[in-house]
Design an enzyme around this catalytic site. Structure first.
Site, short mmCIF file in Angstrom:
data_model
loop_
_atom_site.label_atom_id
_atom_site.label_comp_id
_atom_site.label_asym_id
_atom_site.label_seq_id
_atom_site.Cartn_x
_atom_site.Cartn_y
_atom_site.Cartn_z
N GLY A 96 0.99 -1.16 0.09
CA GLY A 96 0.70 0.19 -0.04
C GLY A 96 0.54 1.26 -0.06
CB THR A 97 4.38 1.93 -1.32
OG1 THR A 97 4.56 0.64 -0.47
CG2 THR A 97 5.36 2.63 -0.98
CD1 TRP A 149 -5.49 5.56 -1.33
CD2 TRP A 149 -4.90 3.44 -0.02
NE1 TRP A 149 -5.78 5.39 -0.45
CE2 TRP A 149 -6.03 4.15 0.20
CE3 TRP A 149 -5.35 2.10 0.43
CZ2 TRP A 149 -7.35 3.78 1.11
CZ3 TRP A 149 -6.62 1.48 1.00
CH2 TRP A 149 -7.13 2.32 1.38
CG HIS A 168 10.10 -0.77 -0.40
ND1 HIS A 168 8.79 -1.05 0.34
CD2 HIS A 168 10.00 -0.65 -1.29
CE1 HIS A 168 8.19 -0.13 -0.94
NE2 HIS A 168 9.10 -0.30 -1.85
NE ARG A 213 -3.10 -5.59 -0.63
CZ ARG A 213 -2.58 -5.49 -1.80
NH1 ARG A 213 -1.38 -5.14 -2.51
NH2 ARG A 213 -4.20 -5.58 -2.30
CB SER A 262 -0.09 -7.20 -4.93
OG SER A 262 0.19 -5.74 -5.55
N GLY A 284 -6.39 -3.31 -5.86
CA GLY A 284 -7.04 -2.76 -4.54
C GLY A 284 -7.61 -3.12 -3.69
P1 PAP Z 1 5.34 -0.15 -3.66
O1 PAP Z 1 5.77 -0.75 -2.39
O2 PAP Z 1 6.16 -1.15 -5.33
O3 PAP Z 1 5.28 1.14 -4.73
P2 PAP Z 1 1.85 -0.97 -3.62
O4 PAP Z 1 1.97 0.52 -3.90
O5 PAP Z 1 3.02 -0.63 -1.92
O6 PAP Z 1 3.36 -0.50 -4.25
O7 PAP Z 1 1.41 -2.50 -3.92
C1 PAP Z 1 0.84 -1.94 -4.51
C2 PAP Z 1 -0.45 -1.84 -4.65
O8 PAP Z 1 -1.49 -1.36 -3.68
C3 PAP Z 1 -1.78 -2.78 -5.93
O9 PAP Z 1 -2.50 -3.61 -5.11
P3 PAP Z 1 -3.10 -4.82 -6.01
O10 PAP Z 1 -1.77 -5.10 -7.81
O11 PAP Z 1 -3.57 -6.26 -5.25
O12 PAP Z 1 -4.22 -4.21 -6.86
C4 PAP Z 1 -2.47 -1.32 -6.23
O13 PAP Z 1 -3.37 -1.93 -6.79
C5 PAP Z 1 -2.59 -0.91 -4.80
N1 PAP Z 1 -2.44 0.29 -4.98
C6 PAP Z 1 -2.30 1.61 -5.47
N2 PAP Z 1 -3.04 3.10 -5.03
C7 PAP Z 1 -3.85 2.54 -4.71
C8 PAP Z 1 -4.95 3.74 -4.57
N3 PAP Z 1 -4.75 4.78 -4.16
N4 PAP Z 1 -5.34 3.04 -2.74
C9 PAP Z 1 -5.96 1.71 -2.78
N5 PAP Z 1 -4.57 0.64 -3.31
C10 PAP Z 1 -3.77 1.50 -3.91
#
Ligand code: PAP
Length: 332
Positions: A77-78, A80, A140, A163, A171, A297
């Site tokens: 959820g980074t 977000w 991270h 998560r 994901s 998400g």
């Molecule tokens: P990262 O650590 O590589 O930056 P990160 O953002 O933690 O990645 O994870 C991406 C997940 O957050 C994706 O989940 P999913 O594969 O299960 O769909 C992505 O869809 C979800 N995500 C990104 N932005 C949001 C948001 N604004 N609200 C809720 N979930 C989100």
């Protein structure tokens, strides 16, 4: 260039760096979907190519008391939380009524930089001393490997998002398989689950990562705020208020009745961000397309991707590792 970002140029320093690089080549390695593989350093499987950045960060970063550090293991959820924290910290900049919010034109990862991937990847170009306070920076890196300057010698605060492991695996698999920088062969879900259960997921073992921040949040609740993606989905309003209070910027009654919280949540919602041109095109860094960070998400999406035996394996190891900690996750 800031002092904290300066690489030393004297002979001793060069010798130290050569020795470090030599030691790094001897460390255990594992394959991962990442082309560079992962290397076990300080009990964590870091992407191999960023270990020098991490060492520089550990040695050189000088925190300020006002700093807010956003921490997570990837896919928790980074993106977000970056959007939410950025919006909460900058909400007095009149973004809401005039459609000038930076998230409309800038990917969240460009608004909030990472210590290990960006800032210390090329210290010459990232002068932390010129960032306005409060500085919001992400990482991270597990709690155990954060420098004491952050943990012990400053009042900087850490907001951690976690998560459930099943959704995190799914994901990560989608991210890895769509990623142009992965190893050449196909990366199956089976391999992804195997790597996770061996602890070799990047920045893993997963359980060490979540437990490090979980324990710190119990011991020092004023220092570490521990969030769960599932709770953010269930009660986004309540969790956003928790975040604002923790960073010392509680929403006022007036803001609440003016709908400021809802405006922030709407701006940071997955549907809004995913639909923006800036997030459909462009790259966070070379080979990391903006669009890869926005998918479904959903809590419980694992049911569509993991076999019962995969679920059992992950649950067994997770129950064992988290047993007695008081930490658990909602799975659906
Ligand atoms: P990262 O650590 O590589 O930056 P990160 O953002 O933690 O990645 O994870 C991406 C997940 O957050 C994706 O989940 P999913 O594969 O299960 O769909 C992505 O869809 C979800 N995500 C990104 N932005 C949001 C948001 N604004 N609200 C809720 N979930 C989100």
């Amino acid at each position: 260039m800031s002092n904290e970002a300066t690489h030393g140029g004297d002979d001793n320093n060069d010798d130290d760096q050569t020795l470090e690089l030599l030691v790094l080549t001897q460390l255990p390695k594992a394959n991962s979907w990442l082309k560079h593989g992962v290397t076990l350093y300080q009990n964590c499987w870091f992407p191999s190519h960023i270990i020098p950045n991490i060492i520089t960060f550990q040695k050189q970063f000088k925190p300020k008391d006002e700093d807010i550090i956003l921490a997570s293991i990837p896919k928790s959820g980074t993106t977000w939380l970056k959007s939410l924290l950025f919006s909460i910290l900058n909400r007095n900049q009149h973004y809401y009524n005039n459609d000038q919010h930076p998230l409309l034109t800038t990917n969240p990862h460009h608004l909030v930089s990472s210590f290990e991937f960006t800032i210390y990847s090329n210290p010459k170009f990232h002068d932390l001393s010129t960032m306005s306070s409060p500085r919001l920076i992400s990482t991270h890196i597990p709690y155990a490997s954060l420098p004491d300057s952050i943990k012990l010698y400053s009042k900087s605060r850490i907001v951690y998002v976690s998560r459930n492991p099943l959704d995190l695996i799914v994901s990560l698999w989608h991210f890895g398989t769509a990623h142009p920088d992965r190893r050449s062969h196909e990366w199956t879900m089976e391999e992804c689950v195997d790597e996770f259960c061996r602890g070799e997921t990047m920045f893993g073992p997963y359980w060490d990562h979540v437990l490090g921040f979980w324990k710190a949040s119990l011991e020092r609740p004023e220092k570490v705020l521990f969030l769960k993606y599932e709770e953010m989905k269930e009660d986004t309003f309540g969790q956003a208020k928790r975040v604002a209070e923790f960073v010392g910027l509680r929403f006022s009654q007036e803001e609440e009745s003016d709908g400021v919280v809802e405006q922030i949540l709407e701006m940071c919602s997955l549907s809004k961000l995913k639909d923006l041109d800036v997030n459909k095109h462009g790259q966070v860094r070379p080979n990391f397309d903006n669009k890869l960070f926005f998918r479904k998400g959903q809590v419980g999406d694992w049911i569509n991707h993991l076999s019962p035996s995969m679920v059992e394996r992950v649950n067994n190891v997770t129950n064992e590792k988290l047993s007695g900690s008081g930490l658990s996750f909602k799975m659906a």
